[in-house]
Design an enzyme around this catalytic site. Structure first.
Site, PDB file in Angstrom:
ATOM      1  N   LYS A  26       0.850  -1.201   0.000  1.00  0.00           N
ATOM      2  CA  LYS A  26       0.000   0.000   0.000  1.00  0.00           C
ATOM      3  C   LYS A  26       0.879   1.242   0.000  1.00  0.00           C
ATOM      4  O   LYS A  26       0.663   2.184  -0.770  1.00  0.00           O
ATOM      5  CB  LYS A  26      -0.889   0.002   1.239  1.00  0.00           C
ATOM      6  N   ARG A  96      -4.256   9.932   4.362  1.00  0.00           N
ATOM      7  CA  ARG A  96      -2.976  10.594   4.615  1.00  0.00           C
ATOM      8  C   ARG A  96      -2.180  10.699   3.321  1.00  0.00           C
ATOM      9  O   ARG A  96      -1.484  11.661   3.071  1.00  0.00           O
ATOM     10  CB  ARG A  96      -2.213   9.783   5.670  1.00  0.00           C
ATOM     11  N   ARG A 125       0.190  13.880  13.063  1.00  0.00           N
ATOM     12  CA  ARG A 125       0.572  13.819  11.634  1.00  0.00           C
ATOM     13  C   ARG A 125       0.927  15.190  11.045  1.00  0.00           C
ATOM     14  O   ARG A 125       0.326  15.658  10.085  1.00  0.00           O
ATOM     15  CB  ARG A 125      -0.520  13.158  10.777  1.00  0.00           C
ATOM     16  N   LEU A 129       7.935  19.173   8.220  1.00  0.00           N
ATOM     17  CA  LEU A 129       9.185  18.781   7.537  1.00  0.00           C
ATOM     18  C   LEU A 129       9.018  18.876   6.013  1.00  0.00           C
ATOM     19  O   LEU A 129       9.953  19.244   5.301  1.00  0.00           O
ATOM     20  CB  LEU A 129       9.588  17.359   7.943  1.00  0.00           C
ATOM     21  N   ARG A 401      -8.943  -0.339   4.182  1.00  0.00           N
ATOM     22  CA  ARG A 401      -8.075   0.708   3.605  1.00  0.00           C
ATOM     23  C   ARG A 401      -6.749   0.119   3.143  1.00  0.00           C
ATOM     24  O   ARG A 401      -6.128   0.638   2.211  1.00  0.00           O
ATOM     25  CB  ARG A 401      -7.801   1.811   4.633  1.00  0.00           C
TER      26      ARG A 401
HETATM   27  C1  EPZ Z   1       4.127   6.732   6.422  1.00  0.00           C
HETATM   28  O1  EPZ Z   1       3.371   7.767   7.047  1.00  0.00           O
HETATM   29  C2  EPZ Z   1       3.183   5.551   6.284  1.00  0.00           C
HETATM   30  N1  EPZ Z   1       2.039   5.928   5.469  1.00  0.00           N
HETATM   31  C3  EPZ Z   1       2.698   5.101   7.658  1.00  0.00           C
HETATM   32  O2  EPZ Z   1       1.909   3.915   7.461  1.00  0.00           O
HETATM   33  C4  EPZ Z   1       3.909   4.734   8.514  1.00  0.00           C
HETATM   34  O3  EPZ Z   1       3.469   4.411   9.823  1.00  0.00           O
HETATM   35  C5  EPZ Z   1       4.870   5.928   8.588  1.00  0.00           C
HETATM   36  O4  EPZ Z   1       5.239   6.333   7.240  1.00  0.00           O
HETATM   37  C6  EPZ Z   1       6.152   5.601   9.347  1.00  0.00           C
HETATM   38  O5  EPZ Z   1       6.780   4.519   8.759  1.00  0.00           O
HETATM   39  C7  EPZ Z   1       2.168   5.955   4.122  1.00  0.00           C
HETATM   40  O6  EPZ Z   1       3.230   5.699   3.583  1.00  0.00           O
HETATM   41  C8  EPZ Z   1       0.925   6.289   3.349  1.00  0.00           C
HETATM   42  P1  EPZ Z   1       6.311   9.940   8.657  1.00  0.00           P
HETATM   43  P2  EPZ Z   1       3.982   9.266   7.138  1.00  0.00           P
HETATM   44  O7  EPZ Z   1       6.252  11.222   7.950  1.00  0.00           O
HETATM   45  O8  EPZ Z   1       4.721   9.590   5.913  1.00  0.00           O
HETATM   46  C9  EPZ Z   1       6.674  12.940  12.280  1.00  0.00           C
HETATM   47  C10 EPZ Z   1       0.019   2.538   7.677  1.00  0.00           C
HETATM   48  O9  EPZ Z   1      -0.527   1.968   8.640  1.00  0.00           O
HETATM   49  N2  EPZ Z   1       6.596  13.981  11.248  1.00  0.00           N
HETATM   50  O10 EPZ Z   1       7.509   9.059   8.471  1.00  0.00           O
HETATM   51  O11 EPZ Z   1       2.899  10.162   7.586  1.00  0.00           O
HETATM   52  C11 EPZ Z   1       5.329  12.265  12.514  1.00  0.00           C
HETATM   53  O12 EPZ Z   1       4.570  12.984  13.445  1.00  0.00           O
HETATM   54  C12 EPZ Z   1       0.502   3.962   7.819  1.00  0.00           C
HETATM   55  O13 EPZ Z   1       0.219   1.996   6.547  1.00  0.00           O
HETATM   56  C13 EPZ Z   1       6.801  15.315  11.616  1.00  0.00           C
HETATM   57  O14 EPZ Z   1       7.032  15.629  12.783  1.00  0.00           O
HETATM   58  O15 EPZ Z   1       5.023   9.064   8.343  1.00  0.00           O
HETATM   59  C14 EPZ Z   1       5.709  10.921  13.043  1.00  0.00           C
HETATM   60  O16 EPZ Z   1       5.994  11.039  14.425  1.00  0.00           O
HETATM   61  C15 EPZ Z   1       0.254   4.528   9.207  1.00  0.00           C
HETATM   62  N3  EPZ Z   1       6.722  16.285  10.660  1.00  0.00           N
HETATM   63  C16 EPZ Z   1       7.026  10.609  12.328  1.00  0.00           C
HETATM   64  O17 EPZ Z   1       7.511  11.870  11.827  1.00  0.00           O
HETATM   65  C17 EPZ Z   1       6.463  15.985   9.346  1.00  0.00           C
HETATM   66  O18 EPZ Z   1       6.435  16.919   8.511  1.00  0.00           O
HETATM   67  C18 EPZ Z   1       6.884   9.634  11.182  1.00  0.00           C
HETATM   68  O19 EPZ Z   1       6.076  10.234  10.215  1.00  0.00           O
HETATM   69  C19 EPZ Z   1       6.260  14.634   8.993  1.00  0.00           C
HETATM   70  C20 EPZ Z   1       6.338  13.645   9.962  1.00  0.00           C
END
Ligand code: EPZ
Length: 426
Positions: A26, A96, A125, A129, A401
């Site tokens: 996904k 997302r 979320r 960044l 989903r």
């Molecule tokens: C991706 O989400 C995945 N979703 C998530 O999978 C996965 O849990 C996550 O990466 C971590 O591996 C998709 O790929 C669609 P991040 P994403 O940006 O990109 C913080 C599932 O169940 N952060 O790596 O949203 C954030 O708060 C889903 O398939 C900031 O602070 O994850 C979090 O603590 C759930 N500022 C951490 O980074 C930002 O601008 C990881 O977020 C962006 C993120």
């Protein structure tokens, strides 16, 4: 999408026994579908996962004037007539992954207007960044009335240092930089396999990216791109979910179409806890050997650490393992909602901020439980498969989903799970 309304009715007492081919990832397919906007030709994506988030993303991308045709397991995507950079907020709030369109549309049109993304209720979320990286590329960003409006007319290459290896921010910045003349570097990027998959897709479309999966990614801007054919990688989280289901029900399972190295962090822990896991090429054979020992410490980390997306599923396993387990959820502040549902089933879980302390019990008992997010929903199903008596899991649209044919797959492996109307009473 309407067929995902209802709840699961689960009767325990069965062991997994059989084989299954794992769906495409996904979290690969969704950014790649967005990245089709960067391709100046027809794209054929193979092994399309049959999940709701792909349906949503398809509708969002079609609203931009992109032609999409589904043909069996293939998706034909032609972005040559894409005609707007304003992304409808109705659908973007649902998932997302709509945020990946920020980078793809900006690369295509040098402009984008998008509302804040929706998605699972697992945490705040933020996208700071993403925005910080875009500003480093000289993108003019304004945020008003819930919209993010970007002007990329004067984008310039740069070196971007990510404060945290965010998956989405890495993917968005990779996509934008494909159309910025010169070399852009992303330092401290996410290293997930899905990042490497996106790099490989974009390169198949004529882009010039290297370093995905390492601590620096280089993107050399190109003027022209092309169409291509591409097959995304298997879903490592779906793979891990079925492996954990096997460890819990005490059966045996052969998984095909896997990349074992993508879930090494899970496999090593399950082996230590007493599960047999053997690997041959792209197949994983799992055989459970009775009650598992508790996995002492589980710390969710960015890849290649233990994935947060398997945290809920491994928590279900720990509720019936022998001993005490401590899970630290370091990525999402609200990803322990399942604990209360599992405790309704007789689990012994105490939450202290980012830490869950789980004392293994001899058995769980069937109950009516509620899914709050995608992975948590799947984890409750796993618990229902071993709980004495009958379990119902509501909110199964979360599961649809991201898991293709979930109940049919489990049924084909010998388990007793049916979808029934939400208001059915017993
Ligand atoms: C991706 O989400 C995945 N979703 C998530 O999978 C996965 O849990 C996550 O990466 C971590 O591996 C998709 O790929 C669609 P991040 P994403 O940006 O990109 C913080 C599932 O169940 N952060 O790596 O949203 C954030 O708060 C889903 O398939 C900031 O602070 O994850 C979090 O603590 C759930 N500022 C951490 O980074 C930002 O601008 C990881 O977020 C962006 C993120």
């Amino acid at each position: 999408m309407s067929n995902c309304i209802g709840k699961y009715l689960i009767h325990s007492g069965h062991k997994i026994d059989g084989e299954l081919t794992v769906q495409s990832a996904k979290n690969s397919f969704l950014p790649i579908l967005a990245a089709c906007l960067i391709s100046d030709g027809e794209v054929v994506l193979h092994k399309v996962p049959n999940i709701i988030d792909v349906d949503y993303m398809t509708k969002i991308v079609e609203n931009l004037g992109v032609k999409i045709v589904k043909y069996n397991d293939d998706l034909l995507v032609d972005s040559r007539h894409a005609n707007t950079y304003e992304i409808s907020s109705i659908l973007t709030k649902e998932i997302r992954s709509s945020i990946f369109l920020l980078g793809a549309v900006l690369a295509r049109f040098r402009q984008v207007k998008i509302s804040y993304p929706g998605g699972c209720d697992i945490g705040n979320r933020p996208i700071d960044l993403h925005i910080k990286g875009l500003k480093a590329l000289n993108v003019k960003v304004t945020e008003k009335h819930g919209y993010i409006i970007c002007d990329g007319e004067n984008m310039k290459p740069n070196t971007i240092h990510l404060d945290f290896p965010s998956v989405g921010a890495t993917e968005n910045l990779m996509m934008v930089a494909t159309k910025i003349n010169g070399i852009t570097k992303i330092v401290n990027p996410a290293k997930e396999p899905e990042i490497v998959d996106l790099q490989n897709f974009l390169n198949a479309s004529g882009c010039k990216i290297s370093g995905a999966g390492t601590s620096v990614i280089y993107i050399e801007g190109v003027d022209k791109t092309n169409g291509c054919e591409y097959t995304p990688i298997p879903d490592r989280i779906a793979t891990g979910t079925y492996i954990i289901a096997t460890a819990m029900t005490g059966g045996k399972l052969l998984l095909k179409n896997t990349y074992p190295e993508h879930i090494e962090s899970l496999i090593s822990k399950l082996k230590l806890a007493g599960c047999d896991v053997s690997i041959k090429d792209n197949e994983i054979f799992t055989k459970a050997n009775g009650r598992m020992k508790s996995i002492q410490n589980i710390d969710t980390q960015p890849y290649p650490g233990f994935p947060t997306d398997l945290q809920s599923q491994v928590m279900s396993l720990q509720t019936i393992s022998d001993g005490v387990s401590i899970i630290c959820e370091n990525l999402f502040e609200n990803r322990f909602k399942n604990a209360a549902e599992l405790n309704k089933m007789g689990a012994d879980i105490v939450i202290r901020d980012r830490m869950a302390i789980i004392k293994g019990v001899n058995k769980l008992y069937g109950a009516d439980v509620q899914a709050h997010d995608l992975r948590g929903g799947a984890a409750l199903v796993l618990a229902g498969l071993v709980a004495e008596g009958v379990t119902t899991v509501s909110g199964i649209h979360h599961i649809y989903r991201g898991y293709e044919n979930f109940e049919n797959n489990l049924t084909s492996l010998g388990l007793d799970i049916k979808k029934i109307e939400e208001n059915t009473t017993f």
